[in-house]
Write an enzyme that holds these catalytic residues in place. Structure first.
Site, mmCIF file in Angstrom:
data_model
loop_
_atom_site.group_PDB
_atom_site.id
_atom_site.type_symbol
_atom_site.label_atom_id
_atom_site.label_comp_id
_atom_site.label_asym_id
_atom_site.label_seq_id
_atom_site.Cartn_x
_atom_site.Cartn_y
_atom_site.Cartn_z
ATOM 1 N N HIS A 175 0.815 -1.225 0.000
ATOM 2 C CA HIS A 175 0.000 0.000 0.000
ATOM 3 C C HIS A 175 0.849 1.275 0.000
ATOM 4 C CE1 HIS A 175 -3.052 -2.935 0.931
ATOM 5 N NE2 HIS A 175 -2.418 -3.247 2.040
ATOM 6 N N CYS A 176 1.935 1.257 -0.726
ATOM 7 C CA CYS A 176 2.826 2.440 -0.829
ATOM 8 C C CYS A 176 3.385 2.839 0.536
ATOM 9 C CB CYS A 176 2.138 3.641 -1.474
ATOM 10 S SG CYS A 176 1.297 3.296 -3.007
ATOM 11 N N THR A 177 3.439 1.927 1.507
ATOM 12 C CA THR A 177 3.961 2.284 2.828
ATOM 13 C C THR A 177 4.968 1.230 3.282
ATOM 14 O OG1 THR A 177 2.205 1.093 3.970
ATOM 15 C CG2 THR A 177 1.814 3.416 3.543
#
Ligand code: PLP
Length: 220
Positions: A175-177
């Site tokens: 999730h882009c994290t």
């Protein structure tokens, strides 16, 4: 704290726009941006708010029609805000559609949207918590209606594919994290997101499907 050390603050409100009341003045945000396709609008458009005095100090980042007021060989005067930053022919049709998306949200009312989504979030949290092998990731008191989770021993990609085969759309991965995943000691999670058009019956199907997957996987 950022303002105390003289920093200019840009708030990324892409996730807030369809769910929460936004008051840029109360937040004292120097800039605030939202993305249209996260709020039922078309892709490739969005809104950038900026404090007038900051925008006036900034040079244009792009040249083209409408962004210039006067040109002589001696001097160029740029147009007033916001035209200074809107060079060339804009994406008119999609901005009209964005306006309709804003109207849709305002007609429903952000408060009603929040109430509906809080109900969905509570329902999915209760449902997922009833499954022994499921661990919820992200359970703070004040959160928007997304719920991440992992299932002990089953890879998030496999969960995502199995749900997809049943017509349930979730997101899987980091999730882009990635730094957060590392901090949590996870490779990735499954994330279910809910909006005003979702129903508790749909959540029941999700929970039921996960229960079946777990029983298949663990053989009981
Ligand atoms: C989706 C998203 C973006 C990117 O917006 P796009 O319009 O898809 O480029 C940026 N920040 C956050 C928090 C987002 O959720």
């Amino acid at each position: 704290m950022a303002h105390q050390v003289g920093a200019v603050v840009l708030v990324d409100g892409a996730q807030a726009a369809a769910h929460l009341e936004i008051d840029v003045q109360a937040l004292d945000a120097d800039f605030y941006c939202i993305s249209s396709h996260k709020m039922f609008g078309p892709t490739g458009t969005g809104i950038l708010f900026g404090k007038k005095e900051l925008l006036e100090q900034m040079p244009p980042y792009m040249g083209g029609g409408e962004m210039i007021k006067d040109v002589t060989f001696a001097k160029t005067t740029y147009n007033d805000l916001p035209y200074k930053f809107e060079a060339g022919t804009p994406n008119i049709a999609d901005v009209v559609a964005l306006r309709e998306a804003v109207n849709f949200i305002n007609e429903l009312g952000k408060e009603n949207i929040a109430t509906q989504e809080d109900g969905l979030l509570k329902h999915v949290q209760d449902g997922l918590s009833s499954l022994a092998k499921v661990k919820l990731i992200g359970t703070s008191e004040q959160k928007v209606s997304v719920q991440s989770f992992v299932i002990n021993g089953i890879h998030h990609f496999d969960i995502g594919q199995m749900l997809d085969a049943r017509g349930i759309a979730v997101r899987t991965g980091h999730h882009c994290t990635q730094p957060l995943m590392e901090r949590l000691g996870l490779e990735g999670t499954v994330r279910a997101s809910f909006s005003v058009y979702n129903t508790k019956a749909e959540i029941d199907i999700l929970v039921d499907s996960l229960g079946k997957l777990i029983r298949t996987f663990y053989g009981k």
